[in-house]
Design a protein around this motif. Structure first.
Motif, PDB file in Angstrom:
ATOM      1  N   TYR A 125       0.929  -1.265   0.078  1.00  0.00           N
ATOM      2  CA  TYR A 125       0.062  -0.119   0.273  1.00  0.00           C
ATOM      3  C   TYR A 125       0.998   1.144  -0.101  1.00  0.00           C
ATOM      4  N   TRP A 150      -4.051   6.455   2.249  1.00  0.00           N
ATOM      5  CA  TRP A 150      -5.408   5.926   2.265  1.00  0.00           C
ATOM      6  C   TRP A 150      -6.238   6.938   3.398  1.00  0.00           C
ATOM      7  N   TRP A 176      -9.214   6.641   5.474  1.00  0.00           N
ATOM      8  CA  TRP A 176      -9.137   6.268   6.826  1.00  0.00           C
ATOM      9  C   TRP A 176      -8.160   5.686   7.551  1.00  0.00           C
ATOM     10  N   ASP A 177      -7.203   5.056   6.904  1.00  0.00           N
ATOM     11  CA  ASP A 177      -5.914   4.673   7.528  1.00  0.00           C
ATOM     12  C   ASP A 177      -5.165   5.955   7.991  1.00  0.00           C
ATOM     13  N   GLN A 214     -14.161   7.035   1.985  1.00  0.00           N
ATOM     14  CA  GLN A 214     -14.191   5.980   2.880  1.00  0.00           C
ATOM     15  C   GLN A 214     -14.768   6.478   4.044  1.00  0.00           C
ATOM     16  N   GLY A 259     -14.579   0.468   3.180  1.00  0.00           N
ATOM     17  CA  GLY A 259     -13.374  -0.078   3.735  1.00  0.00           C
ATOM     18  C   GLY A 259     -13.298  -1.580   3.836  1.00  0.00           C
ATOM     19  N   ASP A 301     -13.395  -4.284   1.898  1.00  0.00           N
ATOM     20  CA  ASP A 301     -13.478  -4.551   0.217  1.00  0.00           C
ATOM     21  C   ASP A 301     -14.260  -6.019  -0.203  1.00  0.00           C
ATOM     22  N   TYR A 349      -9.027 -12.574   3.330  1.00  0.00           N
ATOM     23  CA  TYR A 349      -9.296 -11.359   3.317  1.00  0.00           C
ATOM     24  C   TYR A 349     -10.742 -10.932   3.435  1.00  0.00           C
ATOM     25  N   TRP A 350     -11.040 -10.189   4.401  1.00  0.00           N
ATOM     26  CA  TRP A 350     -12.197  -9.612   4.732  1.00  0.00           C
ATOM     27  C   TRP A 350     -13.485 -10.839   4.987  1.00  0.00           C
ATOM     28  N   GLN A 365       1.775  -3.015   9.363  1.00  0.00           N
ATOM     29  CA  GLN A 365       0.912  -2.450   8.716  1.00  0.00           C
ATOM     30  C   GLN A 365       0.598  -1.264   9.662  1.00  0.00           C
TER      31      GLN A 365
HETATM   32  C1  GLC Z   1      -7.514  -2.410   1.939  1.00  0.00           C
HETATM   33  C2  GLC Z   1      -8.687  -2.438   2.822  1.00  0.00           C
HETATM   34  C3  GLC Z   1      -8.885  -1.072   3.165  1.00  0.00           C
HETATM   35  C4  GLC Z   1      -7.714  -0.248   3.713  1.00  0.00           C
HETATM   36  C5  GLC Z   1      -6.548  -0.159   2.493  1.00  0.00           C
HETATM   37  C6  GLC Z   1      -5.406   0.470   2.961  1.00  0.00           C
HETATM   38  O1  GLC Z   1      -7.920  -1.894   0.446  1.00  0.00           O
HETATM   39  O2  GLC Z   1      -9.758  -3.167   2.561  1.00  0.00           O
HETATM   40  O3  GLC Z   1      -9.990  -0.625   4.025  1.00  0.00           O
HETATM   41  O4  GLC Z   1      -8.030   1.262   3.509  1.00  0.00           O
HETATM   42  O5  GLC Z   1      -6.427  -1.570   2.323  1.00  0.00           O
HETATM   43  O6  GLC Z   1      -4.830  -0.201   4.284  1.00  0.00           O
END
Ligand code: GLC
Length: 363
Positions: free
Chosen positions: A26, A30, A32-33, A94, A148, A150, A296-297, A346
């Motif tokens: 990543y 992002w 909300w991160d 988000q 968020g 996914d 994942y999710w 992370q």
């Molecule tokens: C993934 C998650 C998302 C988050 C991103 C970066 O796409 O689903 O919620 O913001 O990773 O961590």
């Protein structure tokens, strides 16, 4: 643990003024991160970084208040320009966690400048005033990525009769992006092909509104959410599309704003046949056919959801810390073993330091 989190956060800090979630998987910013990172920086005693990150997360806000969910800083790669129809940011949002970040920084004694507060209020107001509502008065998302969460089984309905498959879901997500309706300046307003008002997303809009003092708007959404509680399923539900009734951890987030069902929701966090887990609540109820603790999710523990449940009063702070430590600060992890899954380290898993200070006494 605080030392490991600090080391990770410094390694993930970028000169443009934000923390990447993970340097390889990543590499951009992002939304909300970054709001969670701001809270982590404040808990680490670095308020300047907290404010710079929060300000940069809101920097691409448009004139209606819409805030894009990914920013591609200048000089870096921009591989998704064709997907979003713009160069330097995405064109969906988000959960508006900037409301919580503003309030949490203030609670920690950080002087949040008025321009940052104004942008946070405008971001929540965009969702309240411009985003389409469903028939029950709840705010819709225009794309599953806006939640968020996914690959959540909440969206399996949209995969059609063949059911969920990673490849099929990827294609559906692309198609759904093409039907977003936009304002003249490009803000995403509605999506007739994905008319979903998720319980979790609405809980976060209401919670962030309340954090910014938008009390009557928050109360109105909370009341609409109360009408979405399902006694049989013991969860809030999205609406009448089939998979919107699947029991997921994000659908327990209305507990942030609606005390009435809090204990019915949280009792399940102690039940090993439901959302119980030594290392935190699985993101999907163990009784759902789609539950898969490594996928994942679709079953692992997510640190940011666990943090939000802790903020709502659930006794999960120790589990968040245990999962963060055991997984090596992973993106998400197995609820029973703490095995790290996804990217590692992370940045948002640093939230363990925040609850560690407040509750678990580990940091
Ligand atoms: C993934 C998650 C998302 C988050 C991103 C970066 O796409 O689903 O919620 O913001 O990773 O961590």
């Amino acid at each position: 643990m605080a030392g490991r989190v600090r080391q990770m956060m410094h390694a993930h800090w970028r000169p443009g003024g934000h923390t990447v979630p993970n340097a390889t998987v990543y590499p951009w910013q992002w939304l909300w991160d970054s709001c969670f990172h701001a809270v982590v920086w404040a808990a680490l005693g670095e308020p300047d970084r907290a404010l710079v990150e929060l300000r940069s997360a809101l920097a691409d806000q448009d004139e209606l208040g819409f805030v894009p969910h990914i920013r591609y800083p200048p000089g870096g790669s921009r591989p998704h320009a064709a997907l979003w129809g713009r160069e330097s940011s995405s064109s969906i949002t988000q959960p508006p966690m900037y409301g919580h970040a503003v309030a949490e920084l203030a609670r920690r004694g950080v002087d949040v400048p008025p321009d940052v507060v104004d942008r946070a209020v405008a971001g929540v107001r965009f969702l309240l005033d411009h985003r389409a509502r469903d028939g029950d008065g709840l705010v819709t998302v225009v794309h599953p990525w806006e939640t968020g969460c996914d690959d959540s089984p909440r969206w399996d309905h949209w995969c059609g009769d063949g059911g969920w498959g990673r490849r099929r879901w990827y294609d559906v997500k692309g198609a759904v992006l093409a039907t977003v309706e936009r304002s003249a300046c490009g803000s995403p307003l509605a999506n007739p092909a994905f008319p979903v008002a998720p319980a979790g997303f609405n809980a976060l809009v209401a919670f962030n509104a309340a954090e910014l003092g938008l009390r009557s708007d928050a109360d109105e959404l909370a009341a609409a959410l109360d009408r979405r509680w399902d006694d049989q399923l013991n969860t809030w539900v999205d609406g009448d599309h089939r998979s919107g009734r699947i029991r997921t951890a994000d659908a327990l987030l209305p507990a942030l704003v609606s005390p009435r069902r809090r204990s019915a929701a949280f009792d399940q966090l102690e039940d090993d046949a439901a959302f119980g887990g030594r290392f935190g609540p699985p993101c999907v109820h163990r009784g759902e056919p789609s539950f898969d603790p490594r996928s994942y999710w679709r079953g692992p523990v997510w640190p940011q959801l666990t943090y939000l449940l802790a903020v709502a009063g659930a006794p999960v702070a120790d589990r968040l810390v245990a999962g963060a430590v055991t997984s090596g600060l992973a993106e998400y992890w197995h609820p029973d073993t703490g095995e790290g899954l996804g990217a590692a380290p992370q940045s948002w898993t640093g939230l363990a330091v925040v609850v560690g200070h407040a509750g678990a006494g580990v940091a």
